[in-house]
Design a protein around this motif. Sequence first.
Motif, PDB file in Angstrom:
ATOM      1  N   ILE A   6       4.681  -0.702 -17.150  1.00  0.00           N
ATOM      2  CA  ILE A   6       6.065  -0.233 -17.004  1.00  0.00           C
ATOM      3  C   ILE A   6       6.101   1.277 -16.797  1.00  0.00           C
ATOM      4  O   ILE A   6       6.829   1.780 -15.929  1.00  0.00           O
ATOM      5  CB  ILE A   6       6.902  -0.632 -18.237  1.00  0.00           C
ATOM      6  N   LEU A   7       5.308   2.019 -17.550  1.00  0.00           N
ATOM      7  CA  LEU A   7       5.295   3.478 -17.417  1.00  0.00           C
ATOM      8  C   LEU A   7       4.752   3.920 -16.056  1.00  0.00           C
ATOM      9  O   LEU A   7       5.277   4.849 -15.442  1.00  0.00           O
ATOM     10  CB  LEU A   7       4.491   4.110 -18.551  1.00  0.00           C
ATOM     11  N   ARG A   8       3.697   3.254 -15.574  1.00  0.00           N
ATOM     12  CA  ARG A   8       3.164   3.594 -14.249  1.00  0.00           C
ATOM     13  C   ARG A   8       4.187   3.287 -13.154  1.00  0.00           C
ATOM     14  O   ARG A   8       4.361   4.065 -12.217  1.00  0.00           O
ATOM     15  CB  ARG A   8       1.862   2.839 -13.987  1.00  0.00           C
ATOM     16  N   THR A   9       4.861   2.155 -13.277  1.00  0.00           N
ATOM     17  CA  THR A   9       5.880   1.779 -12.298  1.00  0.00           C
ATOM     18  C   THR A   9       7.035   2.765 -12.318  1.00  0.00           C
ATOM     19  O   THR A   9       7.521   3.192 -11.261  1.00  0.00           O
ATOM     20  CB  THR A   9       6.401   0.361 -12.580  1.00  0.00           C
ATOM     21  N   PHE A  10       7.463   3.175 -13.499  1.00  0.00           N
ATOM     22  CA  PHE A  10       8.547   4.141 -13.617  1.00  0.00           C
ATOM     23  C   PHE A  10       8.138   5.491 -13.032  1.00  0.00           C
ATOM     24  O   PHE A  10       8.920   6.128 -12.330  1.00  0.00           O
ATOM     25  CB  PHE A  10       8.969   4.309 -15.077  1.00  0.00           C
ATOM     26  N   LYS A  11       6.909   5.920 -13.282  1.00  0.00           N
ATOM     27  CA  LYS A  11       6.429   7.187 -12.732  1.00  0.00           C
ATOM     28  C   LYS A  11       6.395   7.130 -11.210  1.00  0.00           C
ATOM     29  O   LYS A  11       6.820   8.066 -10.534  1.00  0.00           O
ATOM     30  CB  LYS A  11       5.046   7.540 -13.269  1.00  0.00           C
ATOM     31  N   GLU A  12       5.894   6.026 -10.656  1.00  0.00           N
ATOM     32  CA  GLU A  12       5.854   5.878  -9.197  1.00  0.00           C
ATOM     33  C   GLU A  12       7.257   5.912  -8.612  1.00  0.00           C
ATOM     34  O   GLU A  12       7.516   6.575  -7.604  1.00  0.00           O
ATOM     35  CB  GLU A  12       5.160   4.579  -8.815  1.00  0.00           C
ATOM     36  N   PHE A  13       8.188   5.209  -9.243  1.00  0.00           N
ATOM     37  CA  PHE A  13       9.573   5.196  -8.772  1.00  0.00           C
ATOM     38  C   PHE A  13      10.178   6.592  -8.835  1.00  0.00           C
ATOM     39  O   PHE A  13      10.813   7.044  -7.877  1.00  0.00           O
ATOM     40  CB  PHE A  13      10.403   4.218  -9.610  1.00  0.00           C
ATOM     41  N   SER A  14       9.980   7.293  -9.939  1.00  0.00           N
ATOM     42  CA  SER A  14      10.572   8.627 -10.060  1.00  0.00           C
ATOM     43  C   SER A  14       9.929   9.614  -9.087  1.00  0.00           C
ATOM     44  O   SER A  14      10.618  10.455  -8.515  1.00  0.00           O
ATOM     45  CB  SER A  14      10.472   9.136 -11.500  1.00  0.00           C
ATOM     46  N   ASP A  15       8.622   9.513  -8.864  1.00  0.00           N
ATOM     47  CA  ASP A  15       7.957  10.384  -7.887  1.00  0.00           C
ATOM     48  C   ASP A  15       8.513  10.148  -6.483  1.00  0.00           C
ATOM     49  O   ASP A  15       8.752  11.096  -5.733  1.00  0.00           O
ATOM     50  CB  ASP A  15       6.445  10.158  -7.893  1.00  0.00           C
ATOM     51  N   ARG A  16       8.709   8.884  -6.117  1.00  0.00           N
ATOM     52  CA  ARG A  16       9.255   8.563  -4.794  1.00  0.00           C
ATOM     53  C   ARG A  16      10.686   9.070  -4.663  1.00  0.00           C
ATOM     54  O   ARG A  16      11.088   9.574  -3.614  1.00  0.00           O
ATOM     55  CB  ARG A  16       9.198   7.066  -4.535  1.00  0.00           C
ATOM     56  N   HIS A  17      11.464   8.953  -5.733  1.00  0.00           N
ATOM     57  CA  HIS A  17      12.851   9.409  -5.703  1.00  0.00           C
ATOM     58  C   HIS A  17      12.920  10.930  -5.562  1.00  0.00           C
ATOM     59  O   HIS A  17      13.707  11.451  -4.769  1.00  0.00           O
ATOM     60  CB  HIS A  17      13.578   8.935  -6.964  1.00  0.00           C
ATOM     61  N   ILE A  18      12.080  11.633  -6.294  1.00  0.00           N
ATOM     62  CA  ILE A  18      12.042  13.091  -6.197  1.00  0.00           C
ATOM     63  C   ILE A  18      11.608  13.514  -4.797  1.00  0.00           C
ATOM     64  O   ILE A  18      12.188  14.436  -4.205  1.00  0.00           O
ATOM     65  CB  ILE A  18      11.117  13.685  -7.283  1.00  0.00           C
ATOM     66  N   ALA A  19      10.603  12.859  -4.249  1.00  0.00           N
ATOM     67  CA  ALA A  19      10.143  13.177  -2.895  1.00  0.00           C
ATOM     68  C   ALA A  19      11.231  12.911  -1.868  1.00  0.00           C
ATOM     69  O   ALA A  19      11.396  13.675  -0.908  1.00  0.00           O
ATOM     70  CB  ALA A  19       8.891  12.381  -2.552  1.00  0.00           C
ATOM     71  N   LEU A  20      11.986  11.854  -2.058  1.00  0.00           N
ATOM     72  CA  LEU A  20      13.068  11.517  -1.139  1.00  0.00           C
ATOM     73  C   LEU A  20      14.118  12.619  -1.117  1.00  0.00           C
ATOM     74  O   LEU A  20      14.676  12.944  -0.071  1.00  0.00           O
ATOM     75  CB  LEU A  20      13.699  10.181  -1.532  1.00  0.00           C
ATOM     76  N   LEU A  21      14.363  13.222  -2.272  1.00  0.00           N
ATOM     77  CA  LEU A  21      15.374  14.267  -2.368  1.00  0.00           C
ATOM     78  C   LEU A  21      14.857  15.641  -1.958  1.00  0.00           C
ATOM     79  O   LEU A  21      15.628  16.482  -1.513  1.00  0.00           O
ATOM     80  CB  LEU A  21      15.915  14.338  -3.797  1.00  0.00           C
ATOM     81  N   SER A  22      13.554  15.881  -2.110  1.00  0.00           N
ATOM     82  CA  SER A  22      13.061  17.245  -1.934  1.00  0.00           C
ATOM     83  C   SER A  22      12.103  17.449  -0.760  1.00  0.00           C
ATOM     84  O   SER A  22      11.899  18.581  -0.341  1.00  0.00           O
ATOM     85  CB  SER A  22      12.372  17.706  -3.218  1.00  0.00           C
ATOM     86  N   ALA A  23      11.516  16.399  -0.236  1.00  0.00           N
ATOM     87  CA  ALA A  23      10.522  16.557   0.837  1.00  0.00           C
ATOM     88  C   ALA A  23      11.059  16.033   2.160  1.00  0.00           C
ATOM     89  O   ALA A  23      11.856  15.089   2.188  1.00  0.00           O
ATOM     90  CB  ALA A  23       9.234  15.824   0.469  1.00  0.00           C
TER      91      ALA A  23
END
Length: 99
Positions: A6-23
């Motif tokens: 669950i923690l790895r999945t949440f980290k992957e989701f949050s990393d993708r969301h941050i990248a979507l907003l900033s990259a």
Amino acid sequence: NALGIILRTFKEFSDRHIALLSASAERRLARTLTSLGATSGRILPAGVEIDITNRDLGSLADVGLYTVSRQLRHWARHGHLVKHRQRILVRRPEALLGA
């Protein structure tokens, strides 16, 4: 184990969301290609070969199919990669990240 998954999945989701907003789309595509090359690519004398379709690559990088095609053509013209049917040979991954 379940908590770790669950923690790895949440980290992957949050990393993708941050990248979507900033990259930019190109940066997300370059990061996705280099990450796939490091995790599932085959190392060849000419570079790293990745088996993936444009549609799957766009889905992983959160970009549209047209953007994937356009950017891959741009990188291919500059010699950073070679695109074949459902395969990409990345010759210069450092050049992709410099985009």
